[in-house]
Design an enzyme around this catalytic site. Sequence first.
Site: not given
Lengths: 707, 319
Positions: A500, A515, A456
Amino acid sequence: MRSAKVLVRALPLARALFARRPARGVALSAHQTHWLAMLLFAVQFPLLPFVPLWIGLFGMLLVGLRLLFLRRDRAHGEGPSRPASSWLLLVAAMVAGFAIRQDFGYFAGRDPCVAFLFILLGIKFLEARSSRDGALLVCLSGFLLVALFFYSQSLLAGFAALPALLLIAATLQQLTVPARRAAGLAAWRSVLGSAGRMLLQGLPLALLLFVFFPRLSAPLWGLPTDRSAKTGLSDRMAPGLISELSLSDAVAFRVDFDGAPPPARQRYWRGPVFSLYDGREWSPLPKPQPGRFEPAGSAPISYVVTLEPHDKPWLFALDFAVAPPGPAAPTGDDAPDSTLALLTRDQQLIAPTPVTQPLRYRQLSVPKASFSAGDGRWRTEEIAANLQLPRNFARTHPRTLALANELRGRHVGDAEFAGAVLSHFNEQPFVYTLSPPPLGAYPVDGFLFDTRRGFCEHYASAFAVLLRAAGIPARVVTGYQGGEMNPRGNYMIVRQSDAHAWTEVLLDGRWQRYDPTAAVSPSRIEMGLGGALPLGEPVPLLARLDSHWAKGLQLAWDALNHDWRRLVVGFNHERQRSLWQELDLGRLPAWQMTTIAILIGTAWLGLLLGWLAWRRRRRDPVHAMWQTLCRRLARAGVAREVHEGPLAYTARAARRWPEFAAVFDIVGEAYAQLRYGPDVRAERRAAERRLRRALQVLPRARQLARS
Amino acid sequence: MTVRTLNDAKVATAQRLAAVVAQLNRIVVGKDEAMRLALTCLLARGHLLIEDIPGVGKSTLAQALAGTLGLRAARVQFTSDLLPADILGVSIFDAPAQAFRFHAGPVFNSVVLADEINRAPPKTQSSLLEAMEERQVSIDGTTRKLPDPFFVIATQNPVEQIGAYPLPESQLDRFLMAVELGYPDAVAERDLLAGGDRRGQVASLPALADPPTLLEWQHEAAAVHVAPALLDYVQALLAATRGNTGGETDAGARRGLSPRAGLMLLSAARAWALLNARPMVLPEDIQAVFPSVAGHRLAAGARAGALQARALLRAVALP
């Protein structure tokens, strides 16, 4: 030079302290020494995972050494064991202190001091010779046992401390009896049994103090902070940091929701926000500015977070917080404690001090994907900071800049551009993986065009850089995404594996969440790490989706631990106040509370003593009557000698109080008959009657003393 | 002290014993406790060791005891050339009858006063002590029973005197009690000096009992009740003599009391209780006899031992 002077001055003192003096108190017997050794082992054992290996081994070796000396001395038939030379021990203590200083690199901190205490306990044991030394050792063991809770306040730590607690009671008991009568380890069953009984009898008093003894809203002194590394989010972000964190099963925090938890795609737990980028690492703005809470709007989600200590100041909240965090238990009249944390302009909650202890707080949030960037003089600076790119960007990231320009040419609107970048991630062969290949000096360029495999943080970083290259303010937000409901206990566990990174883009005066990971691997957001990564990836066991039996067990254990955190460890000032409120005691003044607590404690003690007396009386009424008489006469000035028989004692009393000579005569004879006479029932009954009547005739102690 | 639960027979025994003590006190003046202990020793079927200097009335005590209880008494003066046969007796060839005839020695009497027992060589000492233990004598292959009751009063000089063979511990253990008579106090001594011929008085003492009566008393004494609590107390005392008081051990102590000594302590306490007209033993009874029973077992010299025993009594709590 100065320290040498101090040392010279300290020498006579040390000599006085360590000189071989006659042992004060009664010498320790071998049995008592054995009990002390068991106690020390039991105290050292739970600390082993928290002290360096050599400290643990050395400390236990010292205790074992004393046992060895004891055996040697007994084999040679030398009475009580000879303790080791005090000078040698002083040197050993100094060497140990120096070694600890070398090992840790500093001394005045929690960890080296606990390690030093660990060693000192063994050294003191080597030179312990009197029962006074023994009592001191028990006391020090108590200290060391408490030190265990510096490191862990989990249920497991509580259990690990229990044997030591039991042994503290047993050893104290064995130290109070005359040395010769101390029981050996062979009699552990009865010794530990009676120690356990006494601890249980004291339990209600401990509970009473737990509930009623006033807790401070802030600690008297802070724990010294140590340079220990705790797992958790960092205050900077570089490729690899979050994927490394994701390998950990450790719990970041647990959440109790008042209502239903929000759906998985809304579970963004906001942590540090990063605006500065140097080409490799992301870091936050140096001076956080105060921010404004979002309006609550529709009904907000209310929940309590139990945060594990992570040694960093930030608190986590669902995007976005609408009120400052308050005490976990509503205290009724109190307003939410505004000092718990402040809101920054980028919507982070920052506590005034790092979180080094488990922390519980209540939080209100409204799940949204954007918040108003706000106005004011900071707005321009914020925009400038979030457009910043590393120097020589055009030279070092030529391909990134080219891609941004190309996309910008096709998409004029900012939102369309952001959407185009997401589609780029989605359509090109990007792979979501925990173990991406290493990247060169300019990771964004290398990632976007060469490797195309990342976690991520790679996607968030690349996304923010691409938008900035197109002139759109963007930044990276780290935190946790997701969380797993524990069906046992109905609360949510958020683990480090849920760590994250995502991005926020300034669109039309609002910071909008994007995202990019979701574009590559939508299941990461919906199902967590275990659902997003292929089977070959090193996903931690507890982050996996399949219902392994070990995971079920772990969830049950976690639920127990959560309750322990909530009810026992988290029983702080606020919870105490709210409990008092529930008991309708909150309005009472302090002295009345104290009186109530003392009354309850006294009542319990009275109950125990009464029960003991009743048991004795029921077992042996004659003996009880005799005891009453002895107490009465002792108060009047004629105490029975330990060896004095009934006739001798009553005769002495009769000489003191001739007017009651006849009564004493009857008492002595009747008691002698009952206690030492043959067991003839009729005679016994008659003698018991005589004894009772004579005792009724005899005046009270005060009158006797006066006559 | 009135004890209401004595039956008539026991009341009678107690009264007769009180009369015995009273008569003894008239002969050996001012030694009431020693008299009672001597009688207790006899009632408990034990033997008595008197450790004292000559001339304080040891022989008088023995003769008065024998006379009052209607027992035959004999006295043996132990010397360094005394032979076992001088005590036990000897078989002599009787020419007219063409057979050996046994001439019984002084040991075949109910009360034997062995005067200055530590002057005799060990072999002679042990012949008497074996007779005391077994209550029978074997001479020339024939075993002869000694009379019952059989009671030896041995006297010994303080060990530091010249020409003495101190009794070894194993033989001291055969004596139930060791007492000291000591000098009489001033009043008693004056009485003694004014009293005239004591030997004559002893010879003309009326017998207040006979051997069967004494045996009956001994049976009664053995039947006195001892409560379990007192057995605990006796055990505690024995443990204390072995150094298990929890305090420091006395360097002067020889060694602790044997289990046999414990049994002896109990039977002495029973006899003492009977003498005091009690149907059961009280702690006071044990305490009264303990210094005499334990003294000579704890230390060389009855006096030192008794002192030690008294200190132990004060240290051991009544259970």
